[in-house]
Design a protein around this motif. Structure first.
Motif, PDB file in Angstrom:
ATOM      1  N   ILE A   1      56.634  68.790  64.990  1.00 57.14           N
ATOM      2  CA  ILE A   1      55.655  68.922  63.711  1.00 57.14           C
ATOM      3  C   ILE A   1      54.309  69.554  63.858  1.00 57.14           C
ATOM      4  CG2 ILE A   1      54.515  66.155  65.059  1.00 57.14           C
ATOM      5  CD1 ILE A   1      55.102  65.013  62.562  1.00 57.14           C
ATOM      6  N   LYS A   2      53.232  69.673  64.658  1.00 56.60           N
ATOM      7  CA  LYS A   2      52.177  70.082  65.613  1.00 56.60           C
ATOM      8  C   LYS A   2      51.791  71.356  64.219  1.00 56.60           C
ATOM      9  CE  LYS A   2      49.546  67.858  68.716  1.00 56.60           C
ATOM     10  NZ  LYS A   2      49.251  68.170  69.536  1.00 56.60           N
ATOM     11  N   LYS A   3      53.025  72.017  64.558  1.00 57.51           N
ATOM     12  CA  LYS A   3      54.287  73.808  63.943  1.00 57.51           C
ATOM     13  C   LYS A   3      53.787  73.422  62.689  1.00 57.51           C
ATOM     14  CE  LYS A   3      57.144  77.180  64.498  1.00 57.51           C
ATOM     15  NZ  LYS A   3      58.165  77.635  64.698  1.00 57.51           N
ATOM     16  N   VAL A   4      54.334  72.830  61.920  1.00 56.82           N
ATOM     17  CA  VAL A   4      54.782  72.332  60.855  1.00 56.82           C
ATOM     18  C   VAL A   4      53.819  72.192  60.447  1.00 56.82           C
ATOM     19  CG1 VAL A   4      56.471  70.805  58.998  1.00 56.82           C
ATOM     20  CG2 VAL A   4      57.507  71.197  61.221  1.00 56.82           C
ATOM     21  N   VAL A   5      52.697  71.833  60.712  1.00 55.09           N
ATOM     22  CA  VAL A   5      51.294  71.135  59.847  1.00 55.09           C
ATOM     23  C   VAL A   5      50.693  72.059  59.934  1.00 55.09           C
ATOM     24  CG1 VAL A   5      49.430  69.651  59.815  1.00 55.09           C
ATOM     25  CG2 VAL A   5      51.927  68.423  60.147  1.00 55.09           C
ATOM     26  N   LYS A   6      50.379  72.724  60.980  1.00 59.52           N
ATOM     27  CA  LYS A   6      49.517  74.447  60.801  1.00 59.52           C
ATOM     28  C   LYS A   6      49.914  75.082  59.381  1.00 59.52           C
ATOM     29  CE  LYS A   6      47.689  73.972  66.025  1.00 59.52           C
ATOM     30  NZ  LYS A   6      48.306  74.167  67.028  1.00 59.52           N
TER      31      LYS A   6
ATOM     32  N   PHE B   1      50.851  60.749  64.935  1.00 59.48           N
ATOM     33  CA  PHE B   1      49.533  60.666  63.918  1.00 59.48           C
ATOM     34  C   PHE B   1      48.666  60.667  64.709  1.00 59.48           C
ATOM     35  CE2 PHE B   1      53.873  59.546  61.032  1.00 59.48           C
ATOM     36  CZ  PHE B   1      53.093  60.417  60.445  1.00 59.48           C
ATOM     37  N   GLU B   2      47.989  59.902  65.533  1.00 63.07           N
ATOM     38  CA  GLU B   2      46.995  60.402  66.244  1.00 63.07           C
ATOM     39  C   GLU B   2      46.971  61.306  67.081  1.00 63.07           C
ATOM     40  OE1 GLU B   2      45.149  57.707  66.986  1.00 63.07           O
ATOM     41  OE2 GLU B   2      46.314  56.479  65.945  1.00 63.07           O
ATOM     42  N   ASP B   3      47.987  62.112  67.493  1.00 62.29           N
ATOM     43  CA  ASP B   3      47.335  64.065  67.698  1.00 62.29           C
ATOM     44  C   ASP B   3      47.386  64.347  67.154  1.00 62.29           C
ATOM     45  OD1 ASP B   3      48.352  63.984  70.830  1.00 62.29           O
ATOM     46  OD2 ASP B   3      49.775  62.705  70.653  1.00 62.29           O
TER      47      ASP B   3
END
Length: 383
Positions: free
Chosen positions: A157-162, A185-187
């Motif tokens: 999810i971090k990769k997708v958001v970035k 989501f906190e992360d």
């Protein structure tokens, strides 16, 4: 009925046959929402051919299953076959077609696809369309956002958001459900709060009476749009949410199938925002009525998508261009979801906007249409 609307209703449309084309387009990656998992986009295309062999295309954007709405593709095929085509005449007005469609209760996605296909033929032949009923000048660039599925891997999810932020989307809308991992989501919050991008959430009606702890997390932590948190018709849960969180901002999706639904929610004082899906409300004419009502009453309204092929996507973008105050629309470019779309040129985005001039001459590619066809049926006029 205004003179302009009367004129649109009188536009002629002849009918030779309708071809129902069932497609299955491979996706680039799996998409998970509160409704379920999808690896490809199954869609129904309506091809209307008039007496002079002019063709128009409409997309029935319901799912193959009845999990988003009561409508599903097999049923849509049966409806068009049994209750629409047999009553079409060799020559009729657009108003005659609307009367035929209005007689059918429900089945808005199917009716919208037939209307859309007929309108393409009418516009090719006359140069006129219902968009003339909208008074404001259409935008040259339409702001678009991205809908992100449910994820079970934090790094993913971090990769997708970035990637979404770097691509420039004007809004990131996260799918959520009662089982979502809120610690994810906190992360990712540091990424979201640093970005000049609007963030929203979409539950697809998955929250129930026992799920308010998770709902309140999103309502209290973000102070932003939560789309369709509860199942349609669970007005009791909407009232409870508003009582516990007076400032919660709820956007309606599945709840709205007609102008009457918009008026009802508005009069009840719970309507904060509208996700308008052209197919879900029954087509272009019905959508225009809702847009006009929202504009008159200062209700935020934007255009949502159903992961349409380029056929439905172009129509949605055209409708979105008449909403100048919308932050963003769920209308990502063609290459967001599909390995290959069925139009050319593809819908492309630059810095979070789709240039309407770039999609003005998009055409259905018949070779690709046939490539991804898994079933088809041609139904000729009997009149």
């Amino acid at each position: 009925m205004s003179k302009t609307k009367e004129y649109i209703h009188k536009l002629p449309i002849s009918f030779k046959n309708i071809r129902l084309i069932r497609l299955n387009l491979p996706q680039k990656e799996q998409f998970v929402s509160g409704i379920g998992v999808r690896n490809s986009r199954e869609a129904l295309i309506v091809e209307w051919t008039d007496a002079n062999d002019v063709k128009g295309y409409g997309e029935c954007s319901c799912r193959p299953d009845p999990y988003y709405s009561a409508e599903f593709i097999d049923g849509a095929i049966a409806l068009v076959n049994q209750f629409i085509v047999p009553f079409l005449k060799a020559e009729q007005s657009f108003g005659d077609l609307l009367k035929l469609l209005d007689k059918i209760r429900g089945w808005n996605f199917s009716k919208a696809a037939v209307e859309m296909a007929a309108l393409q033929v009418i516009e090719k032949n006359t140069g006129h369309s219902p968009f003339e009923l909208l008074e404001n000048t259409p935008l040259q660039k339409v702001p678009v956002g991205i809908s992100l599925g449910l994820y079970t891997d934090l790094n993913h999810i971090k990769k997708v958001v970035k990637n979404a932020l770097e691509t420039g989307y004007r809004r990131l809308k996260f799918k959520i459900s009662p089982n979502v991992q809120t610690d994810f989501f906190e992360d990712i919050n540091p990424l979201l709060f640093k970005a000049d991008t609007y963030v929203g959430f979409d539950a697809n009606g998955s929250f129930g009476d026992a799920d308010f702890e998770v709902f309140n997390y999103f309502a209290n932590s973000y102070q932003t749009m939560i789309e369709q948190p509860f199942a349609p018709a669970r007005f009791d849960l909407l009232l409870k949410a508003k009582q516990e969180n007076p400032s919660v901002f709820i956007c309606y999706d599945e709840e709205i199938k007609s102008l009457g639904d918009v008026i009802k929610l508005h009069h009840l004082g719970v309507l904060d925002e509208v996700n308008l899906k052209v197919g879900r409300v029954g087509g272009v004419m019905k959508s225009i009525e809702i847009i006009q009502y929202c504009a008159k009453h200062n209700i935020p309204c934007w255009i949502g998508g159903m992961f349409e092929t380029g056929i439905g996507r172009i129509l949605n973008l055209r409708m979105a261009s008449y909403l100048p105050n919308a932050r963003a629309h769920d209308l990502s470019p063609s290459d967001r979801y599909f390995l290959e779309d069925i139009i050319a040129p593809n819908v492309e985005m630059e810095n979070g906007f789709v240039c309407m001039e770039s999609v003005k001459n998009c055409q259905v590619q018949l070779n690709l249409l046939e490539k991804y066809t898994i079933e088809q049926k041609t139904i000729a006029s009997t009149c």
